[in-house]
Every structure is written in C-alpha cells, then in structure tokens.
Design an enzyme around this catalytic site. Structure first.
Site, PDB file in Angstrom:
ATOM      1  CB  THR A  72     -39.782  -9.229 -23.079  1.00 47.18           C
ATOM      2  OG1 THR A  72     -40.571  -8.181 -22.541  1.00 47.18           O
ATOM      3  CG2 THR A  72     -38.512  -8.662 -23.687  1.00 47.18           C
ATOM      4  CG  ASP A  73     -41.206 -14.168 -21.189  1.00 41.89           C
ATOM      5  OD1 ASP A  73     -40.565 -13.354 -20.483  1.00 41.89           O
ATOM      6  OD2 ASP A  73     -40.825 -15.329 -21.390  1.00 41.89           O
ATOM      7  CD  GLN A  74     -46.387 -12.349 -15.665  1.00 40.68           C
ATOM      8  OE1 GLN A  74     -46.648 -13.501 -15.976  1.00 40.68           O
ATOM      9  NE2 GLN A  74     -47.104 -11.661 -14.795  1.00 40.68           N
ATOM     10  CG  MET A  75     -40.497 -14.935 -16.557  1.00 41.43           C
ATOM     11  SD  MET A  75     -39.958 -16.642 -16.793  1.00 41.43           S
ATOM     12  CE  MET A  75     -40.352 -16.897 -18.518  1.00 41.43           C
TER      13      MET A  75
ATOM     14  CB  VAL B  76     -37.017 -14.029 -21.231  1.00 38.19           C
ATOM     15  CG1 VAL B  76     -36.369 -14.909 -22.279  1.00 38.19           C
ATOM     16  CG2 VAL B  76     -36.274 -14.120 -19.911  1.00 38.19           C
TER      17      VAL B  76
END
Length: 143
Positions: A15-18, A20
C-alpha cells in the site's frame, strides 16, 4: 467458462501512505491469477520455461475503479478471453472485500523461444495446452 479464483491478503508493504494498494501491485496479483489459471487447466508454466519457452506480455490494459485497502482480502478472477494458437489474452477482475469490482484488465502474451525471442506455435509445440485453451476460449464465447 473456467474462471480461476484466488484471494490475496493485502499486506502493508503493498500500500501507499493512504493505505491504498499501490497501482503496480495489481499487476503482480494479475500474474498470480494467470499462474493459478494455468495450473487449474493442468499445466505448469515453470516446466515450460525449463523447455526454453517464455511468455512475455505484449500488451496490457488496466482500469482502476475503486481502491483496495490495507487489511482487506482481494479476490482475483482470471480467464482466457482470446486465443489464436499463438497469442493469448487473459482477462482479470479484482474485487475488494465487499465484493465490489476494484480493477479490471487484460494482458496479451506470445510464447517465444528463450534464445531467439521468436514466437512459437502453441498448437504445434504444446498440443495439450492448445486444446485446453481452445476449450476455455469456446466456453468464454458461449457465455
């Protein structure tokens, strides 16, 4: 139509920082789906590679609809969309934990000789595999 299904537990590293799933990770999940489909049809791609045959991607389309998030389970569905004896198009749908379509896509492949990268005829070199794809394609067209 034979649709292969496998689940993926979304890991933090995907996932990314969000929170997601990072877009490129869906391609890895599509590869997992393609490998599972090939196994479901009774074949082993690693064995084909030992015979000096590779199956590079020659075209790829992907459509992102809604995000899949960290901690969810994703469902990857894969099937043979098109096959002509040389080229294979696999289709994919990836669903989030609420069974909502998150990603759809297709990858087109051509089997080639490892040493020359020249295309081969699956029909001639792997007749059993050819028959399995023909059957899968026919089932897809009847749907």
């Amino acid at each position: 139509m034979h649709i292969s299904e496998n689940t993926v537990q979304v890991r933090y590293a995907e996932t990314d920082q969000m929170g997601v799933v990072y877009h490129a990770n869906y391609l890895i999940w599509m590869e997992l789906g393609r490998t599972k489909l090939i196994e479901d049809l009774g074949f082993n791609y690693a064995e084909v590679e030992k015979d000096g045959i590779l199956s590079p991607v020659v075209d790829l389309t992907i459509s992102y609809k809604i995000p899949v998030r960290y901690g969810e389970q994703a469902l990857v569905k894969t099937w043979v969309e098109e096959y002509d004896g040389i080229r294979i198009t696999y289709a994919y749908e990836i669903y989030n934990q609420e069974n909502k379509l998150a990603v759809s896509g297709q990858s087109k492949h051509v089997c080639v000789k490892k040493e020359s990268f020249r295309p081969i005829s699956i029909r001639r070199m792997f007749p059993d595999w050819h028959e399995a794809y023909e059957k899968a394609k026919k089932q897809a067209n009847e749907q």
